[in-house]
Design a protein around this motif. Structure first.
Motif, PDB file in Angstrom:
ATOM      1  N   LEU A  99       0.845  -1.193   0.000  1.00 43.97           N
ATOM      2  CA  LEU A  99       0.000   0.000   0.000  1.00 43.97           C
ATOM      3  C   LEU A  99       0.880   1.243   0.000  1.00 43.97           C
ATOM      4  N   PRO A 100       0.494   2.264  -0.771  1.00 42.38           N
ATOM      5  CA  PRO A 100       1.270   3.509  -0.766  1.00 42.38           C
ATOM      6  C   PRO A 100       1.082   4.251   0.562  1.00 42.38           C
ATOM      7  N   GLY A 101       2.082   5.020   0.953  1.00 41.49           N
ATOM      8  CA  GLY A 101       1.977   5.807   2.179  1.00 41.49           C
ATOM      9  C   GLY A 101       2.199   4.946   3.406  1.00 41.49           C
ATOM     10  N   ILE A 102       1.817   5.507   4.569  1.00 41.97           N
ATOM     11  CA  ILE A 102       2.059   4.818   5.830  1.00 41.97           C
ATOM     12  C   ILE A 102       0.790   4.603   6.640  1.00 41.97           C
ATOM     13  N   ASP A 103      -0.382   4.842   6.035  1.00 38.58           N
ATOM     14  CA  ASP A 103      -1.632   4.723   6.778  1.00 38.58           C
ATOM     15  C   ASP A 103      -2.045   3.282   7.029  1.00 38.58           C
ATOM     16  N   GLY A 104      -1.778   2.396   6.084  1.00 32.24           N
ATOM     17  CA  GLY A 104      -2.198   1.013   6.230  1.00 32.24           C
ATOM     18  C   GLY A 104      -3.702   0.879   6.083  1.00 32.24           C
ATOM     19  N   VAL A 105      -4.182  -0.362   6.232  1.00 33.33           N
ATOM     20  CA  VAL A 105      -5.604  -0.633   6.117  1.00 33.33           C
ATOM     21  C   VAL A 105      -5.975  -1.742   7.097  1.00 33.33           C
ATOM     22  N   SER A 106      -7.196  -1.671   7.624  1.00 29.77           N
ATOM     23  CA  SER A 106      -7.691  -2.684   8.557  1.00 29.77           C
ATOM     24  C   SER A 106      -9.032  -3.208   8.076  1.00 29.77           C
ATOM     25  N   GLY A 107      -9.319  -4.453   8.423  1.00 32.12           N
ATOM     26  CA  GLY A 107     -10.608  -5.039   8.069  1.00 32.12           C
ATOM     27  C   GLY A 107     -10.467  -6.363   7.359  1.00 32.12           C
ATOM     28  N   SER A 108     -11.444  -6.656   6.508  1.00 33.08           N
ATOM     29  CA  SER A 108     -11.478  -7.915   5.761  1.00 33.08           C
ATOM     30  C   SER A 108     -11.724  -7.632   4.287  1.00 33.08           C
ATOM     31  N   GLY A 109     -11.292  -8.554   3.448  1.00 39.05           N
ATOM     32  CA  GLY A 109     -11.465  -8.381   2.004  1.00 39.05           C
ATOM     33  C   GLY A 109     -10.600  -9.355   1.250  1.00 39.05           C
ATOM     34  N   SER A 110      -9.831  -8.842   0.263  1.00 38.63           N
ATOM     35  CA  SER A 110      -8.970  -9.715  -0.531  1.00 38.63           C
ATOM     36  C   SER A 110      -7.597  -9.075  -0.720  1.00 38.63           C
ATOM     37  N   LEU A 111      -6.584  -9.937  -0.834  1.00 34.17           N
ATOM     38  CA  LEU A 111      -5.228  -9.459  -1.099  1.00 34.17           C
ATOM     39  C   LEU A 111      -4.952  -9.387  -2.591  1.00 34.17           C
ATOM     40  N   ASP A 158       2.880  -4.832   9.029  1.00 33.09           N
ATOM     41  CA  ASP A 158       2.032  -3.701   9.410  1.00 33.09           C
ATOM     42  C   ASP A 158       2.759  -2.372   9.194  1.00 33.09           C
ATOM     43  N   THR A 159       2.107  -1.289   9.568  1.00 35.81           N
ATOM     44  CA  THR A 159       2.646   0.047   9.332  1.00 35.81           C
ATOM     45  C   THR A 159       3.852   0.370  10.211  1.00 35.81           C
ATOM     46  N   MET A 160       4.112  -0.466  11.230  1.00 34.64           N
ATOM     47  CA  MET A 160       5.286  -0.291  12.090  1.00 34.64           C
ATOM     48  C   MET A 160       6.424  -1.220  11.662  1.00 34.64           C
TER      49      MET A 160
END
Length: 197
Positions: A101-113, A137-139
């Motif tokens: 993912l671009p940036g450093i925000d990351g994403v949480s939840g469910s879905g697909s890779l 993760d973002t860290m």
């Protein structure tokens, strides 16, 4: 003495509930593929309960005499696109997919890779297996996850890089259960020591 026993029982119940909640909310990755194929088809790599996902990778194994990879599409978690950074055949029967993912925000939840597209050369059973999975993760820390039912937890921190690289992984049981059992053992020991006095 009955007050002590009641307190211990309540603590044990609370620990078991927390252990079950930790296991229930564990990150898991699975392969959603048809059972049988006789034409072009797609395989979705699904993810559940991830927190602050930044990047990762996985290998998908298939029967090269029966199917052939034709392309890979981005995934999506909670409406956020999971961009495919790269993909390549690392063997005649294995495709490696890297996402970031671009940036450093990351994403949480469910879905697909990712969604991997195949063409069928020989109709029959669809046998797919995922391995060498890595979620970061973002860290820049590895996210413990279950990969198609197999628990994996990395033993070291991943250096922050724009393209994830494999790190040594070891098998382990679901997080939460081990510490709950240890806590129950410690409480039982304390109870018996208390009872002797």
């Amino acid at each position: 003495m009955s007050r002590t026993i009641s307190t211990i029982i309540i603590l044990l119940i609370v620990l078991i509930i927390f252990a079950n909640l930790a296991a229930a909310y564990q990150t898991s990755v699975s392969v959603n593929a048809p059972e049988r194929v006789d034409s072009d088809f797609s395989v979705v790599i699904e993810i559940e309960n991830v927190v602050d996902l930044d990047s990762g990778q996985f290998d998908l194994h298939f029967d090269p005499t029966a199917v052939n990879v034709t392309g890979v599409d981005d995934g999506s978690i909670g409406g956020t696109t999971i961009p495919i950074a790269d993909w390549a055949l690392v063997d005649s029967n294995t495709i490696r997919v890297l996402f970031n993912l671009p940036g450093i925000d990351g994403v949480s939840g469910s879905g697909s890779l990712a969604t991997i597209h195949f063409e069928t050369m020989v109709p029959g059973d669809c046998i797919m297996e995922i391995s060498d999975g890595l979620l970061v993760d973002t860290m820049a820390e590895v996210i413990p996850a279950s990969w198609d039912g197999v628990e994996s937890v990395a033993t070291n921190t991943v250096p922050k890089a724009r393209t994830p690289v494999p790190v040594g992984t070891t098998e382990s049981k679901a997080p939460g259960f081990g510490w709950a059992v240890s806590a129950i053992g410690l409480l039982a020991t304390a109870y018996f020591m208390f009872r002797r006095k």
